[in-house]
Enzyme design. Structure first.
Site, PDB file in Angstrom:
ATOM      1  N   ARG A   1       0.835  -1.199   0.000  1.00  0.00           N
ATOM      2  CA  ARG A   1       0.000   0.000   0.000  1.00  0.00           C
ATOM      3  C   ARG A   1       0.868   1.246   0.000  1.00  0.00           C
ATOM      4  O   ARG A   1       1.921   1.275   0.649  1.00  0.00           O
ATOM      5  CB  ARG A   1      -0.852   0.075   1.273  1.00  0.00           C
ATOM      6  CG  ARG A   1      -2.212  -0.561   1.186  1.00  0.00           C
ATOM      7  CD  ARG A   1      -3.152   0.118   0.187  1.00  0.00           C
ATOM      8  NE  ARG A   1      -4.439  -0.562   0.120  1.00  0.00           N
ATOM      9  CZ  ARG A   1      -4.680  -1.659  -0.599  1.00  0.00           C
ATOM     10  NH1 ARG A   1      -3.749  -2.192  -1.375  1.00  0.00           N
ATOM     11  NH2 ARG A   1      -5.887  -2.208  -0.597  1.00  0.00           N
TER      12      ARG A   1
ATOM     13  N   GLU B   1      -2.028   7.880  -4.397  1.00  0.00           N
ATOM     14  CA  GLU B   1      -2.347   7.421  -5.757  1.00  0.00           C
ATOM     15  C   GLU B   1      -3.817   7.689  -6.083  1.00  0.00           C
ATOM     16  O   GLU B   1      -4.636   7.708  -5.164  1.00  0.00           O
ATOM     17  CB  GLU B   1      -2.004   5.926  -5.905  1.00  0.00           C
ATOM     18  CG  GLU B   1      -2.812   5.002  -5.013  1.00  0.00           C
ATOM     19  CD  GLU B   1      -2.383   3.541  -5.150  1.00  0.00           C
ATOM     20  OE1 GLU B   1      -1.204   3.227  -4.940  1.00  0.00           O
ATOM     21  OE2 GLU B   1      -3.259   2.721  -5.458  1.00  0.00           O
TER      22      GLU B   1
ATOM     23  N   HIS C   1      -0.720  -0.070  -9.632  1.00  0.00           N
ATOM     24  CA  HIS C   1      -1.496  -0.888  -8.681  1.00  0.00           C
ATOM     25  C   HIS C   1      -2.183  -2.075  -9.382  1.00  0.00           C
ATOM     26  O   HIS C   1      -3.411  -2.200  -9.360  1.00  0.00           O
ATOM     27  CB  HIS C   1      -2.532  -0.011  -7.951  1.00  0.00           C
ATOM     28  CG  HIS C   1      -2.923  -0.574  -6.610  1.00  0.00           C
ATOM     29  ND1 HIS C   1      -3.221   0.206  -5.523  1.00  0.00           N
ATOM     30  CD2 HIS C   1      -3.075  -1.860  -6.183  1.00  0.00           C
ATOM     31  CE1 HIS C   1      -3.545  -0.559  -4.494  1.00  0.00           C
ATOM     32  NE2 HIS C   1      -3.462  -1.824  -4.866  1.00  0.00           N
TER      33      HIS C   1
HETATM   34  C1  DGY Z   1      -5.919  -5.418  -2.460  1.00  0.00           C
HETATM   35  O1  DGY Z   1      -6.646  -6.400  -2.616  1.00  0.00           O
HETATM   36  O2  DGY Z   1      -5.796  -4.838  -1.388  1.00  0.00           O
HETATM   37  C2  DGY Z   1      -5.200  -4.947  -3.660  1.00  0.00           C
HETATM   38  O3  DGY Z   1      -4.362  -3.885  -3.395  1.00  0.00           O
HETATM   39  C3  DGY Z   1      -6.215  -4.587  -4.734  1.00  0.00           C
HETATM   40  O4  DGY Z   1      -5.600  -4.657  -5.953  1.00  0.00           O
END
Ligand code: DGY
Length: 316
Positions: free
Chosen positions: A233, A262, A280
């Site tokens: 993240r 983002e 992402h």
């Molecule tokens: C998640 O599932 O948290 C991913 O980052 C989504 O792509």
């Protein structure tokens, strides 16, 4: 309400149970629009770009469930949901292998400077083989340092066996012996990990506790030849500190799938050659994104038909 575009099958599945409002044109909604759209709804299939907080919930008196199409749920204020008696769910498990695979995409591309080399070739700069061209970092037999030996961290560790790597990890809690054994991973302190790893990869959830887990101080503890990989993240890495470290040679490179704020990108990244950037997409295989959306939809059906959703985050 389905807040963003989903697969037709998911739309059809939910339509068997509910009157559905969808957003198949995929126009992102600001907070005001989202609140207005959800104000008369009982359930919502949402994505990580939809923020569910106290302010939004106060405008949605009928809401009973918000189901994230993601395993990470830092876009949802769980405490506020519980207070408002709104069930929140996520999609754990179905994306572990795919995200693990993409972590390796970033590791290999960053270590072997693939983006930089391809750009050079596409720009017509290649004038022949050179002994010292795009010298990279060997992945085989290197030391892999994993922050977070959860489901995805474990997948990444197990894939490292094929590269005959030494695997070390750090986590808030030490993993069970059988997990350590299956991953051939040794528990070390945060400092030891940063100092010893040739490749540092991050697999922890975002929370106030992990905000800027990797900042200037941590980057300075890494080897100058090391690379940093972040498929978890934005916000876990201090992007400004990372840009400075990449610019000054504090570390050799980075492979990033996520960013602070983002989809806005710190423009400093675009000026750097030693960073591999992705929008992402770590979980984005056709099969996995379908499974994620379907699992979220199944959670929603369970929540609104009097059952306990399989991935309920806030039992109350
Ligand atoms: C998640 O599932 O948290 C991913 O980052 C989504 O792509």
């Amino acid at each position: 309400m389905i807040t963003r575009e989903v697969f037709d099958e998911v739309l059809e599945y939910l339509s068997q149970y509910f009157e559905v409002t969808s957003n198949q044109s995929d126009v992102p909604m600001d907070q005001g629009t989202l609140a207005a759209k959800l104000s008369d709804k009982q359930g919502a299939l949402i994505t990580l770009s939809d923020r569910v907080d106290e302010a939004l919930l106060s405008r949605c008196p009928n809401l009973k469930a918000v189901c994230n199409i993601a395993v990470g749920y830092n876009n949802i204020d769980l405490e506020a949901c519980t207070k408002a008696k709104v069930m929140a769910t996520n999609t754990p498990g179905v994306l572990d292998d795919t995200t693990g695979d993409f972590t390796w995409t970033l590791i290999l591309a960053t270590a072997r400077r693939l983006t930089e080399a391809e750009t050079y070739l596409r720009n017509g700069q290649w004038d022949g083989w050179k002994l010292k061209q795009f010298l990279g970092l060997d992945v085989h037999h290197a030391t892999l340092g994993i922050f977070g030996l959860g489901r995805i961290g474990q997948v990444v560790a197990r894939r490292a066996i094929g590269f005959e790597m030494k695997v070390i990890y750090h986590d808030v809690r030490r993993a069970a012996p059988d997990i350590e054994q299956a991953c051939r991973a040794n528990f070390v302190s945060k400092e030891e990990l940063l100092e010893q790893a040739d490749i540092v990869t991050i697999h922890v959830p975002y929370s106030p506790a992990t905000h800027h887990l990797i900042g200037k101080r941590e980057l300075e503890q890494m080897k100058p030849s090391a690379i940093l990989i972040n498929p978890s993240r934005g916000g876990i890495v201090d992007d400004s500190a990372l840009i400075e470290a990449l610019r000054s040679g504090t570390i050799a490179g980075a492979g990033l799938d996520v960013f602070e704020n983002e989809p806005k990108l710190n423009p400093g990244f675009l000026e750097l050659k030693n960073v591999v950037l992705a929008p992402h997409i770590a979980s984005s295989s056709k099969a996995t994104r379908f499974k994620m959306a379907m699992l979220a939809a199944q959670n929603l059906v369970a929540a609104l038909t009097g059952k306990t959703p399989p991935n309920l985050l806030n039992p109350f």
